[in-house]
Design a protein around this motif. Structure first.
Motif, PDB file in Angstrom:
ATOM      1  N   GLU A  81     -12.404  -6.257   3.525  1.00  0.00           N
ATOM      2  CA  GLU A  81     -11.137  -6.267   4.254  1.00  0.00           C
ATOM      3  C   GLU A  81     -10.183  -5.218   3.693  1.00  0.00           C
ATOM      4  O   GLU A  81      -9.498  -4.506   4.444  1.00  0.00           O
ATOM      5  N   LEU A  82     -10.130  -5.102   2.365  1.00  0.00           N
ATOM      6  CA  LEU A  82      -9.257  -4.110   1.754  1.00  0.00           C
ATOM      7  C   LEU A  82      -9.718  -2.695   2.109  1.00  0.00           C
ATOM      8  O   LEU A  82      -8.897  -1.830   2.443  1.00  0.00           O
TER       9      LEU A  82
ATOM     10  N   HIS B 136       0.864  -1.181   0.000  1.00  0.00           N
ATOM     11  CA  HIS B 136       0.000   0.000   0.000  1.00  0.00           C
ATOM     12  C   HIS B 136       0.897   1.227   0.000  1.00  0.00           C
ATOM     13  O   HIS B 136       1.487   1.576   1.018  1.00  0.00           O
ATOM     14  N   ALA B 137       1.024   1.833  -1.177  1.00  0.00           N
ATOM     15  CA  ALA B 137       1.842   3.043  -1.312  1.00  0.00           C
ATOM     16  C   ALA B 137       0.952   4.242  -1.020  1.00  0.00           C
ATOM     17  O   ALA B 137       0.312   4.809  -1.920  1.00  0.00           O
TER      18      ALA B 137
ATOM     19  N   TYR C  71      -8.316   6.548  -3.553  1.00  0.00           N
ATOM     20  CA  TYR C  71      -8.684   7.952  -3.384  1.00  0.00           C
ATOM     21  C   TYR C  71      -8.790   8.305  -1.903  1.00  0.00           C
ATOM     22  O   TYR C  71      -9.085   7.439  -1.067  1.00  0.00           O
ATOM     23  N   PRO C  72      -8.605   9.578  -1.564  1.00  0.00           N
ATOM     24  CA  PRO C  72      -8.794   9.997  -0.172  1.00  0.00           C
ATOM     25  C   PRO C  72     -10.265   9.925   0.228  1.00  0.00           C
ATOM     26  O   PRO C  72     -11.147  10.247  -0.572  1.00  0.00           O
ATOM     27  N   ILE C  73     -10.517   9.490   1.455  1.00  0.00           N
ATOM     28  CA  ILE C  73     -11.879   9.511   1.977  1.00  0.00           C
ATOM     29  C   ILE C  73     -12.319  10.967   2.139  1.00  0.00           C
ATOM     30  O   ILE C  73     -11.583  11.797   2.673  1.00  0.00           O
ATOM     31  N   GLN C  74     -13.517  11.253   1.673  1.00  0.00           N
ATOM     32  CA  GLN C  74     -13.998  12.634   1.697  1.00  0.00           C
ATOM     33  C   GLN C  74     -14.516  13.017   3.088  1.00  0.00           C
ATOM     34  O   GLN C  74     -14.904  12.172   3.887  1.00  0.00           O
TER      35      GLN C  74
ATOM     36  N   ALA D 144      -8.897   2.398   4.910  1.00  0.00           N
ATOM     37  CA  ALA D 144      -9.516   3.430   5.747  1.00  0.00           C
ATOM     38  C   ALA D 144      -8.583   3.886   6.865  1.00  0.00           C
ATOM     39  O   ALA D 144      -8.642   5.048   7.291  1.00  0.00           O
ATOM     40  N   LYS D 145      -7.703   3.006   7.307  1.00  0.00           N
ATOM     41  CA  LYS D 145      -6.757   3.380   8.360  1.00  0.00           C
ATOM     42  C   LYS D 145      -5.812   4.484   7.890  1.00  0.00           C
ATOM     43  O   LYS D 145      -5.267   5.233   8.704  1.00  0.00           O
ATOM     44  N   ALA D 146      -5.624   4.567   6.569  1.00  0.00           N
ATOM     45  CA  ALA D 146      -4.782   5.618   6.000  1.00  0.00           C
ATOM     46  C   ALA D 146      -5.615   6.740   5.388  1.00  0.00           C
ATOM     47  O   ALA D 146      -5.094   7.589   4.659  1.00  0.00           O
TER      48      ALA D 146
END
Length: 446
Positions: free
Chosen positions: A131-132, A114-115, A228-231, A137-139
């Motif tokens: 699971e993915l 996970h880059a 993508y970033p979580i909004q 989500a932790k990042a």
């Protein structure tokens, strides 16, 4: 009827040397629920030998090579949530040994890389979507598609069935998020395409080719996606009312400068089952910063008010609303249920949801692209054929995904007879010359 093989001994012994006894289950020892899932993917009177669980890409390669050497038919499978989608696998006794080997990627489920800074992730094909997403989500990131059965669906299965969901309005399809893919060919050799960045290369675009191939060209072992970033915020607006006004609201929305992540049209029956009112529905979702979600939602509410539509905004419980929507349109528990994938010109979407034949069914169409799903508790092949004729008359298609075996046997699941069939057959011949990967289950009996 699925026939249990009486000749498992030599099959099992040869495969045991590759994966070990603990990674092979005879058909009679498989969980009844999984038996039922797999049975719906196999034509009656065919034989299933076993289900095998490779734990590494090397083991998967050796298993496929063994099957190719022995002319055993392979049914690729993840967790089994969508293994019954599409056509029925049929073994040709003149060219194959009797018996189907179900090859599961369920234990090929590792996170490779996970880059975070590059917004990419690489995983094995058997990793479950849920699971993915939890890992990403932790990042503060997420994978931008919304597939059926998210708790059990595997990444490889999502790609194989091109199962994007409602988020395609903003993020496009599964294949548009793929950066790299590794797969095992029908001869057991491992092949790769793409990588962690987008590159232009000559030859087949393998990522697009494998998306929606239903496991007929190779078994996906590893993939790299853009993420993508979580909004910051999310909000949903639902408009319900007379079909012409809904069609006008949809056109106004799609031609505006608003940036929804999802825009779906709902049939009147689906609207009622979701307790959203009476009439055709339009459900619109925004995900961005709080102020923008607020402003854009208000714009949609204004459009609804001007057209006399019943307008409702959801914030606190919108995730539950979308989950309930997915359950209604894609949930398949009973053997009598039928799920179809359809495509029409977007400007014909509302009319399609009001066609004869859908009185007892549920329909959803992604308004921006005209793709969608139909769900029936029970329907005749004749009704499906009539709906298919309508879709084709407006430049679209209808594919039967899940259905009882007797329904799939009475009609062409794919319904495609256009001029690309020879090209499809040529590609299948190149990738699977022995026709051991899900034979006769794809478009045109490929």
């Amino acid at each position: 009827m699925i026939v249990i093989s009486q000749e498992n001994t030599f099959n099992i012994q040869e495969l045991e040397t590759i994966v070990g006894k603990d990674n092979i289950s005879l058909w009679e020892n498989i969980d009844p629920t999984k038996q039922q899932q797999i049975s719906q993917a196999i034509a009656p009177d065919n034989t299933i030998n076993c289900i095998i669980y490779p734990e590494t890409q090397a083991q998967l390669s050796d298993v496929v090579a063994c099957c190719a050497k022995n002319n055993w038919v392979i049914l690729p499978c993840g967790s089994g949530s969508k293994v019954n989608w599409g056509g029925l696998v049929k073994v040709d006794p003149t060219s194959h040994h009797q018996g189907i080997i179900v090859v599961s990627s369920d234990r090929l489920n590792r996170l490779i890389e996970h880059a975070v800074g590059d917004l990419t992730v690489t995983v094995e094909g058997g990793m479950k979507y849920a699971e993915l997403q939890a890992t990403l989500a932790k990042a503060g990131q997420f994978l931008a598609f919304d597939p059926a059965y998210p708790e059990t669906a595997t990444i490889g299965g999502i790609i194989a069935t091109a199962d994007t969901g409602s988020l395609r309005q903003r993020y496009r399809g599964v294949r548009d998020m793929l950066l790299g893919i590794s797969f095992v060919r029908s001869d057991g050799k491992i092949a790769k395409a793409g990588g962690r960045v987008v590159k232009n290369v000559a030859g087949y675009d393998l990522m697009k080719l494998f998306t929606g191939a239903y496991g007929t060209l190779g078994i996906i072992s590893q993939v790299t996606f853009r993420v993508y970033p979580i909004q910051e915020a999310s909000g949903t607006v639902v408009l319900v009312g007379e079909k012409n006004n809904i069609a006008q609201a949809t056109q106004t929305l799609l031609s505006s400068a608003l940036t929804p992540v999802a825009v779906d049209l709902l049939s009147s029956n689906l609207v009622e089952q979701l307790d959203l009112g009476k009439g055709v529905g339009l459900i619109v979702r925004f995900q961005t910063i709080i102020d923008s979600v607020e402003e854009q939602s208000n714009r949609v509410l204004e459009v609804g008010d001007k057209l006399g539509l019943n307008s409702t905004r959801y914030q606190d419980y919108e995730a539950e609303l979308w989950e309930k929507l997915k359950q209604k349109i894609l949930h398949s528990q009973e053997n009598t249920e039928v799920i179809c994938k359809i495509g029409v010109m977007p400007n014909k979407a509302v009319e399609t949801l009001n066609k004869p034949g859908l009185e007892t069914g549920l329909g959803l169409i992604h308004a921006g692209v005209g793709l969608g799903e139909l769900h029936f508790n029970s329907v005749t092949p004749e009704t499906i054929i009539e709906l298919r004729r309508w879709c084709e008359s407006v430049g679209g298609f209808l594919t039967v995904l899940a259905a009882p075996l007797e329904v799939k046997e009475k009609l062409d699941v794919w319904g495609y007879n256009q001029n690309a069939l020879d090209l499809m057959r040529g590609i299948k011949q190149k990738f699977d010359p022995k026709n051991i990967l899900k034979p006769h289950s794809f478009v045109g009996g490929i």
